[in-house]
Design a protein around this motif. Structure first.
Motif, PDB file in Angstrom:
ATOM      1  N   TYR A 123       0.835  -1.199   0.000  1.00  0.00           N
ATOM      2  CA  TYR A 123       0.000   0.000   0.000  1.00  0.00           C
ATOM      3  C   TYR A 123       0.869   1.249   0.000  1.00  0.00           C
ATOM      4  N   GLY A 124       0.432   2.234  -0.773  1.00  0.00           N
ATOM      5  CA  GLY A 124       1.128   3.513  -0.792  1.00  0.00           C
ATOM      6  C   GLY A 124       2.207   3.631  -1.846  1.00  0.00           C
ATOM      7  N   GLU A 125       2.549   2.518  -2.516  1.00  0.00           N
ATOM      8  CA  GLU A 125       3.557   2.574  -3.571  1.00  0.00           C
ATOM      9  C   GLU A 125       2.929   3.093  -4.867  1.00  0.00           C
ATOM     10  N   PRO A 126       3.754   3.499  -5.837  1.00  0.00           N
ATOM     11  CA  PRO A 126       3.206   3.960  -7.116  1.00  0.00           C
ATOM     12  C   PRO A 126       2.282   2.902  -7.732  1.00  0.00           C
ATOM     13  N   VAL A 127       1.156   3.353  -8.288  1.00  0.00           N
ATOM     14  CA  VAL A 127       0.139   2.411  -8.763  1.00  0.00           C
ATOM     15  C   VAL A 127       0.453   1.856 -10.151  1.00  0.00           C
ATOM     16  N   ILE A 128       1.396   2.469 -10.865  1.00  0.00           N
ATOM     17  CA  ILE A 128       1.771   1.991 -12.196  1.00  0.00           C
ATOM     18  C   ILE A 128       3.170   1.385 -12.124  1.00  0.00           C
ATOM     19  N   ASP A 129       3.307   0.180 -12.666  1.00  0.00           N
ATOM     20  CA  ASP A 129       4.612  -0.454 -12.755  1.00  0.00           C
ATOM     21  C   ASP A 129       5.546   0.437 -13.574  1.00  0.00           C
ATOM     22  N   PRO A 130       6.732   0.758 -13.072  1.00  0.00           N
ATOM     23  CA  PRO A 130       7.614   1.697 -13.780  1.00  0.00           C
ATOM     24  C   PRO A 130       7.943   1.268 -15.210  1.00  0.00           C
ATOM     25  N   GLY A 131       8.192  -0.035 -15.395  1.00  0.00           N
ATOM     26  CA  GLY A 131       8.510  -0.503 -16.749  1.00  0.00           C
ATOM     27  C   GLY A 131       7.343  -0.340 -17.696  1.00  0.00           C
ATOM     28  N   LEU A 151      -0.622   9.194 -17.552  1.00  0.00           N
ATOM     29  CA  LEU A 151      -1.082   7.835 -17.761  1.00  0.00           C
ATOM     30  C   LEU A 151      -1.834   7.319 -16.545  1.00  0.00           C
ATOM     31  N   THR A 152      -2.866   6.533 -16.806  1.00  0.00           N
ATOM     32  CA  THR A 152      -3.623   5.836 -15.776  1.00  0.00           C
ATOM     33  C   THR A 152      -3.843   4.410 -16.257  1.00  0.00           C
ATOM     34  N   ILE A 153      -3.766   3.441 -15.356  1.00  0.00           N
ATOM     35  CA  ILE A 153      -4.041   2.050 -15.683  1.00  0.00           C
ATOM     36  C   ILE A 153      -5.360   1.664 -15.041  1.00  0.00           C
ATOM     37  N   THR A 154      -6.275   1.112 -15.841  1.00  0.00           N
ATOM     38  CA  THR A 154      -7.583   0.687 -15.327  1.00  0.00           C
ATOM     39  C   THR A 154      -7.828  -0.779 -15.688  1.00  0.00           C
ATOM     40  N   SER A 155      -8.914  -1.321 -15.142  1.00  0.00           N
ATOM     41  CA  SER A 155      -9.260  -2.730 -15.384  1.00  0.00           C
ATOM     42  C   SER A 155     -10.041  -2.879 -16.684  1.00  0.00           C
ATOM     43  N   VAL A 284      -7.951   5.766 -24.756  1.00  0.00           N
ATOM     44  CA  VAL A 284      -7.987   4.502 -24.010  1.00  0.00           C
ATOM     45  C   VAL A 284      -7.591   3.367 -24.946  1.00  0.00           C
ATOM     46  N   ARG A 285      -6.633   2.555 -24.513  1.00  0.00           N
ATOM     47  CA  ARG A 285      -6.233   1.372 -25.277  1.00  0.00           C
ATOM     48  C   ARG A 285      -6.190   0.165 -24.351  1.00  0.00           C
ATOM     49  N   SER A 286      -7.087  -0.766 -24.618  1.00  0.00           N
ATOM     50  CA  SER A 286      -7.127  -2.010 -23.868  1.00  0.00           C
ATOM     51  C   SER A 286      -6.224  -3.039 -24.541  1.00  0.00           C
ATOM     52  N   VAL A 287      -5.765  -4.028 -23.751  1.00  0.00           N
ATOM     53  CA  VAL A 287      -4.979  -5.121 -24.329  1.00  0.00           C
ATOM     54  C   VAL A 287      -5.847  -6.353 -24.578  1.00  0.00           C
ATOM     55  N   SER A 288      -7.153  -6.240 -24.334  1.00  0.00           N
ATOM     56  CA  SER A 288      -8.031  -7.416 -24.341  1.00  0.00           C
ATOM     57  C   SER A 288      -8.162  -8.078 -25.705  1.00  0.00           C
ATOM     58  N   LYS A 289      -8.155  -7.295 -26.776  1.00  0.00           N
ATOM     59  CA  LYS A 289      -8.345  -7.892 -28.094  1.00  0.00           C
ATOM     60  C   LYS A 289      -7.118  -8.680 -28.541  1.00  0.00           C
ATOM     61  N   PHE A 290      -5.892  -8.224 -28.183  1.00  0.00           N
ATOM     62  CA  PHE A 290      -4.708  -8.920 -28.689  1.00  0.00           C
ATOM     63  C   PHE A 290      -4.014  -9.795 -27.644  1.00  0.00           C
ATOM     64  N   LEU A 291      -4.238  -9.537 -26.342  1.00  0.00           N
ATOM     65  CA  LEU A 291      -3.675 -10.411 -25.312  1.00  0.00           C
ATOM     66  C   LEU A 291      -4.745 -11.253 -24.619  1.00  0.00           C
ATOM     67  N   VAL A 299      -4.645   1.015 -20.832  1.00  0.00           N
ATOM     68  CA  VAL A 299      -3.840   2.209 -20.617  1.00  0.00           C
ATOM     69  C   VAL A 299      -4.656   3.409 -21.057  1.00  0.00           C
ATOM     70  N   THR A 300      -4.747   4.408 -20.209  1.00  0.00           N
ATOM     71  CA  THR A 300      -5.437   5.655 -20.548  1.00  0.00           C
ATOM     72  C   THR A 300      -4.449   6.804 -20.489  1.00  0.00           C
ATOM     73  N   ALA A 301      -4.303   7.517 -21.599  1.00  0.00           N
ATOM     74  CA  ALA A 301      -3.540   8.765 -21.621  1.00  0.00           C
ATOM     75  C   ALA A 301      -4.541   9.905 -21.645  1.00  0.00           C
ATOM     76  N   SER A 302      -4.311  10.924 -20.826  1.00  0.00           N
ATOM     77  CA  SER A 302      -5.270  12.032 -20.746  1.00  0.00           C
ATOM     78  C   SER A 302      -4.561  13.308 -20.329  1.00  0.00           C
ATOM     79  N   ASP A 303      -5.303  14.406 -20.410  1.00  0.00           N
ATOM     80  CA  ASP A 303      -4.775  15.662 -19.903  1.00  0.00           C
ATOM     81  C   ASP A 303      -4.586  15.545 -18.387  1.00  0.00           C
ATOM     82  N   PRO A 304      -3.704  16.346 -17.784  1.00  0.00           N
ATOM     83  CA  PRO A 304      -3.387  16.183 -16.356  1.00  0.00           C
ATOM     84  C   PRO A 304      -4.599  16.282 -15.428  1.00  0.00           C
TER      85      PRO A 304
END
Length: 450
Positions: A123-131, A151-155, A284-291, A299-304
Motif C-alpha cells: 500500500y502507498g507505492e506507485p500504482v503503475i509499474d515503472p517498466g 497515464l492511468t491504468i484501469t481494469s 484509451v487502449r485495452s490489451v483485451s483484443k490482442f492479449l 492504458v489511458t492517456a489524458s490531460d493532467p
C-alpha cells in the motif's frame, strides 16, 4: 394520461412527491417511457410551489428513475437490459455473434509468467509499474498531438470509460455516442443515467454534421472509436479526423474519449479527434483484443486534470490494477515472439473477413469488410427476419437493431463474427444467409450488377 398520473401522485414536500412517483413505478402503474405531468401542472394539482415539484423531479432524475427530454418532457426511465457481447449462454446453435477474438491467436503467456518474479507491492507505492509506464508512455505519445499527458491504468477499457464519464458528468448529462454503437458503451451510458445523443457513422467514421448537431444539443462528452468501430468496422479517414477536430475547436472543454480498442491488431492508421489545444481528453487502449479478454487492463492517456480526477475515481474501490497483471502485460508486449503472433492475428482477422465478404458478394449480397473482429453485412430486408431464418438453419447471428440508438425503422444489417470458421463452414453460412434473405422476401443482386 398525464392528468390521470397527476391525480395519482401525492405529497406536499419534494421528498414525499418523489416517493409517490417511485411507488407508482415500482407497482407498475407507471411504465418505462410513460410521461409525467409538466412541473407547472403537477404543482397546481398538488397545491405546492413550482420549485417543490422541480426538486422532486430532480431527486427522481438523480436516482435514475426518470429522464428529462427538454421539450419532450419528463418520462419514466427505460431500465430494459442492454444486449451484451460474448457467447450466448445455454445455446445449441453455432454462434457467429460473439465478437470474440480467436483464442488460438492469443499469445501464450506461459514463458512470460515464468519470468515475472519480483518483490511484493505494498500500500502507498506507485500504482503503475515503472517498466509498463515507460513503455506505455512511448506507445501513447506516438499518436497524440497534446504534449502534456498523464497515464492511468484501469481494469479494461469499459472500466476506464465508465470512470471517465463519472468524473466529468452528472445524471441526465448528454453524451455523444456513435450510431450504431458498441453495446458496452450503450450499457455504460444507460447505467450511469446519462442521456445518449446519437451521432451517425458512415464509412469514414463519426460524421461531421452529426457531431456538430450533438454539440449544439449541449453534450458534455463525446465517445468515439477512431478505427475498427464496433459494429461497423469503420475507421476515421485523415480528412474526416481533421474536419471533426475543427468542429471540436470551438468546444475545448467537452470531454473527448477515444476508445482505440483494436490498436495493435488494426490494419488502419490511427487518426485522432483530439487536437493539440483540446483541454479535456482521453485516449484509451485495452490489451483485451490482442492479449485476451481475461487480461483486464487498459492504458489511458489524458490531460493532467482528467488524469487526476480519474485517479480519484479509482481510490474508493480498486485503487490499482494488480502489478502482477501489469508485469505480465509488459513482458508480453516487449516479447518479439508474442508481438509477431499479434501481427499475424491482425492479418488473419482481415483476411478471413475479406474472404467472407467476397463469398456474400458472389452470392448476390454485396459486402465490404471494414476493420476489426466483425463484419457489418448490409441486407435488402430487415435483419431480424434474416436472423430468425438463420436460427432455423442452425446459426445464431446478431441483428443490427441491438446497436442502433436512433430511428424507428428496423435495421437492415447483421453483425457477424466469422474469422474462426473453417472454409467449409464459411461456405455453408454464406449460402444460408443468401437462402434466409430469399425466404424473408429479399432479392439477391447478381454478381457484376451491384
Amino acid at each position: 394520461m398525464e392528468h390521470d398520473v397527476a391525480l395519482a401522485i401525492t405529497g406536499r414536500s419534494a421528498a414525499d412527491i418523489a416517493a409517490s412517483v417511485r411507488a407508482l413505478i415500482e407497482r407498475g402503474e407507471l411504465l418505462p417511457g410513460d410521461p409525467l405531468p409538466p412541473v407547472r401542472n403537477l404543482a397546481d394539482d398538488l397545491g405546492v410551489n413550482r420549485n417543490t415539484a422541480v426538486a422532486a423531479y430532480r431527486q427522481l432524475t438523480l436516482a435514475g428513475m426518470v429522464v428529462t427530454r427538454g421539450r419532450g418532457g419528463t418520462r419514466v426511465a427505460d431500465r430494459s437490459v442492454v444486449a451484451q457481447e460474448g457467447f450466448a449462454a445455454d445455446n445449441v446453435l453455432r454462434d457467429v455473434a460473439t465478437g470474440n477474438p480467436d483464442p488460438d491467436l492469443i499469445p501464450d503467456p506461459s514463458r512470460a509468467l515464468a519470468g515475472m518474479a519480483g518483490r511484493p507491492v505494498l500500500y502507498g507505492e506507485p500504482v503503475i509499474d515503472p517498466g509498463l509506464e515507460r513503455w506505455a508512455g512511448e506507445w501513447m505519445r506516438a499518436d497524440l498531438a497534446p504534449s502534456d499527458l498523464r497515464l492511468t491504468i484501469t481494469s479494461g477499457a469499459a472500466d476506464a470509460v465508465e470512470r471517465l464519464l463519472a468524473q466529468a458528468l452528472v445524471r441526465d448529462d448528454a453524451v455523444a455516442l456513435e450510431d450504431p454503437c458498441f453495446l458496452t458503451s450503450i450499457h455504460t451510458v444507460r447505467v450511469g443515467g446519462y442521456r445518449p445523443v446519437p451521432v451517425p457513422v458512415d464509412d469514414e467514421g463519426m460524421t461531421v454534421a452529426g457531431l456538430r448537431s450533438a454539440l449544439e444539443q449541449g453534450v458534455r462528452a463525446v465517445v468515439c472509436t477512431p478505427r475498427a468501430q464496433n459494429p461497423t468496422g469503420a475507421s476515421l479517414s485523415e480528412r474526416r479526423a481533421a474536419d471533426l477536430r475543427e468542429v471540436l475547436r470551438a468546444h475545448p472543454y467537452v470531454l473527448v474519449i477515444e476508445d482505440d480498442h483494436f490498436s495493435m491488431l488494426s490494419r488502419r492508421p490511427f487518426r485522432s479527434l483530439i487536437g493539440p489545444d483540446h483541454k479535456r481528453w482521453a485516449l484509451v487502449r485495452s490489451v483485451s483484443k490482442f492479449l485476451g479478454p481475461d487480461m483486464c487492463l487498459a492504458v489511458t492517456a489524458s490531460d493532467p486534470e482528467t488524469a487526476e480526477r480519474l485517479a480519484m475515481r479509482l481510490t474508493p474501490g480498486t485503487t490499482w490494477v494488480s502489478h502482477l497483471l501489469q508485469r505480465l502485460t509488459l513482458a508480453l508486449v516487449t516479447d518479439p515472439e508474442a508481438m509477431a503472433a499479434v501481427a499475424a492475428a491482425g492479418l488473419h482477422y482481415a483476411e478471413r473477413n475479406d474472404a467472407f465478404a467476397e463469398r456474400l458478394t458472389a452470392l448476390g449480397l454485396p459486402t465490404t469488410a471494414g476493420d476489426g473482429l466483425n463484419l457489418w453485412v448490409p441486407l435488402p430486408v430487415p435483419a431480424r427476419a434474416v436472423s430468425e431464418q438463420l436460427m432455423r438453419r442452425g446459426w445464431l447471428a446478431r441483428a443490427g437493431d441491438e446497436f442502433v440508438l436512433a430511428g424507428a425503422a428496423p435495421s437492415r444489417r447483421l453483425r457477424l463474427t466469422v474469422h474462426d470458421l473453417a472454409d467449409a463452414d464459411a461456405d455453408r453460412l454464406a449460402a444460408d444467409i443468401a437462402a434466409a434473405v430469399r425466404a424473408a422476401g429479399g432479392r439477391l443482386i447478381p454478381a457484376g450488377m451491384e
